[in-house]
Design an enzyme around this catalytic site. Structure first.
Site, PDB file in Angstrom:
ATOM      1  NE  ARG A  70      -1.288   5.433   8.906  1.00 55.90           N
ATOM      2  CZ  ARG A  70      -2.613   5.369   8.834  1.00 55.90           C
ATOM      3  NH1 ARG A  70      -3.181   5.039   7.687  1.00 55.90           N
ATOM      4  NH2 ARG A  70      -3.376   5.626   9.883  1.00 55.90           N
ATOM      5  NE  ARG A 114      -3.815  -2.275   2.193  1.00 60.26           N
ATOM      6  CZ  ARG A 114      -4.724  -2.602   3.102  1.00 60.26           C
ATOM      7  NH1 ARG A 114      -4.905  -1.826   4.162  1.00 60.26           N
ATOM      8  NH2 ARG A 114      -5.461  -3.688   2.962  1.00 60.26           N
ATOM      9  CD  GLU A 158      -8.719  -1.801  10.001  1.00 61.86           C
ATOM     10  OE1 GLU A 158      -8.682  -2.656   9.093  1.00 61.86           O
ATOM     11  OE2 GLU A 158      -8.832  -0.576   9.795  1.00 61.86           O
ATOM     12  CB  SER A 163     -11.770  -4.812   8.315  1.00 61.57           C
ATOM     13  OG  SER A 163     -11.102  -5.056   7.097  1.00 61.57           O
ATOM     14  NE  ARG A 198      -2.034  -1.558  11.373  1.00 62.41           N
ATOM     15  CZ  ARG A 198      -2.875  -0.610  10.968  1.00 62.41           C
ATOM     16  NH1 ARG A 198      -4.034  -0.442  11.564  1.00 62.41           N
ATOM     17  NH2 ARG A 198      -2.544   0.163   9.940  1.00 62.41           N
TER      18      ARG A 198
END
Length: 423
Positions: free
Chosen positions: A274, A259, A346, A349, A387
């Site tokens: 991140r 990403r 988070e 999801s 993460r």
């Protein structure tokens, strides 16, 4: 792509969904107008083609004297048919472009609003407390010889890192534990491509307003995936599925993900929260649309099972419509407590994409033998990702910088119970 029948029969419901997302309802009117133009252009083409077919029979029966004039008329008619066909094709493309600008219709009960308007469904587990000042995951990772950000930046730039020693082993343990969980629940394991064609990336809905998050290889016209969801959705593109007795086709995709983190300048610059590259095990389900909400709850339950088994305190949120992404009709995030941030972050999801992706990728099933095919529903959910190491290190740390390994991970670490500092 949304259901065209819903767009025709209940445009107000589609408009209300767009409004709930914070998007313009004008896209709905534009799509309706584009469909009317498409129907008009297609009708004109079909009428001219029928006239051409009938005229062709007249030419074939004509006398030798009449035929030259009729042939000239046939050529003129053929030109008009060709023009009408081009107009119909153009109208079809305009309609598809207009419909593609409409995001998936959100399900009843999804919170209205943006990122901050989520609804907390539950908080689970005891938030950890310490009789010492806790260290953050990067300090712990450096003490353990597990994370090297400095050399990651030297080799690849900011937001890259090395996991080494027990850090590399911990990630592999986590991913293997997640894979074992997936296998216990009848998911077929997959190691997926991390480069996909534009039509697959677009079909999953990732080339919308957040396309700046995606790495694109211009010379090859391929995209690096940010989740194996993309490859797994494309796996059955242009196919008609037959569901097993369980009622769904389930895959667990293990891949490296990429990403660009565009727009995140200054956010989470410390450590591996991140980053541009990470590993992830993603669940992906194809099922009958009638079973989609039930499958969604199953995916969420598996994510919660993983978090609980690793001793992490977490909450489950119902994500607001404006923060769903174009493909999801509902999304649940599970966020683990990160002690040094005093906040939930988070980790996983899970999204119910209903038939939105399947319509774009032309993935169908036949509900009844001999009956018409219908789009399937697609769902996805994260079972483990890099993460997670952040929450694991911070939650299970001890005063001397060592970290207790949660019991379920120990078999994947050769029985190691405690990660010890090397400095």
């Amino acid at each position: 792509m949304i259901d065209p029948a819903l767009l025709r029969e209940n445009p107000e419901a589609v408009k209300q969904s767009q409004i709930a997302r914070g998007s313009s309802p004008d896209t709905v009117d534009a799509a309706i107008a584009a469909e009317a133009s498409r129907r008009e252009a297609l009708t004109a083409f079909e009428e001219l083609r029928a006239e051409q077919n009938a005229f062709g029979k007249t030419v074939a029966k004509a006398s030798k004297e009449d035929k030259p004039a009729l042939v000239a008329q046939a050529k003129e008619l053929a030109g008009r048919v060709k023009e009408a066909q081009a107009a119909a094709t153009e109208a079809e493309q305009a309609y598809r472009a207009a419909v593609d600008r409409i995001e998936n219709v959100v399900l009843d009960g999804v919170p209205v609003g943006g990122e901050e308007n989520f609804v907390t469904l539950r908080e689970v587990g005891e938030i950890p407390s310490f009789d010492f000042t806790p260290r953050d995951h990067l300090e712990l990772g450096e003490m353990l010889g597990a994370i090297d950000m400095e050399r990651g930046a030297k080799v690849s730039g900011s937001r890259f890192y090395f996991l080494k020693g027990v850090g590399a082993r911990l990630e592999l343990a986590l991913m293997n534990y997640a894979l074992a969980t997936a296998l216990e629940n009848d998911f077929t394991p997959m190691i997926t491509p991390t480069l996909v064609r534009p039509e697959v990336m677009a079909g999953t809905g990732f080339l919308g307003e957040h396309s700046d998050e995606i790495y694109h290889l211009g010379e090859d016209d391929l995209y690096l995936v940010g989740t194996s969801e993309v490859a797994l959705a494309g796996y059955h593109q242009d196919e008609i599925l037959t569901f097993p007795e369980s009622g769904s086709v389930k895959y667990a995709g293990w891949s490296t993900c990429y990403r660009r983190e565009a727009g995140s300048h200054g956010k989470d610059t410390r450590g591996i929260i991140r980053v541009h590259q990470f590993n992830k095990l993603e669940m992906f389900v194809y099922c009958d649309p009638a079973q989609a909400e039930q499958e969604h709850e199953r995916l969420l339950a598996l994510e919660e099972r993983m978090l609980s088994s690793l001793g992490l305190a977490y909450r489950v949120i119902d994500v607001a419509a404006g923060d769903l992404g174009s493909s999801a009709a509902r999304k649940y995030d599970t966020e683990a407590w990160v002690p040094t941030q005093g906040a939930y972050r988070e980790l996983t999801s899970t999204s119910n994409c209903t038939t939105y992706q399947a319509r774009r990728l032309d993935i169908r099933h036949r509900p009844e033998e001999g009956g018409r095919t219908q789009p399937v529903a697609t769902l996805n959910g994260t079972l483990a990702t890099t993460r997670w190491i952040v929450a694991l290190l911070e939650t299970h740390q001890q005063a001397d910088g060592s970290v207790v390994v949660p019991a379920p991970l120990r078999p994947y670490l050769g029985g190691l119970e405690v990660l010890e500092p090397i400095r």
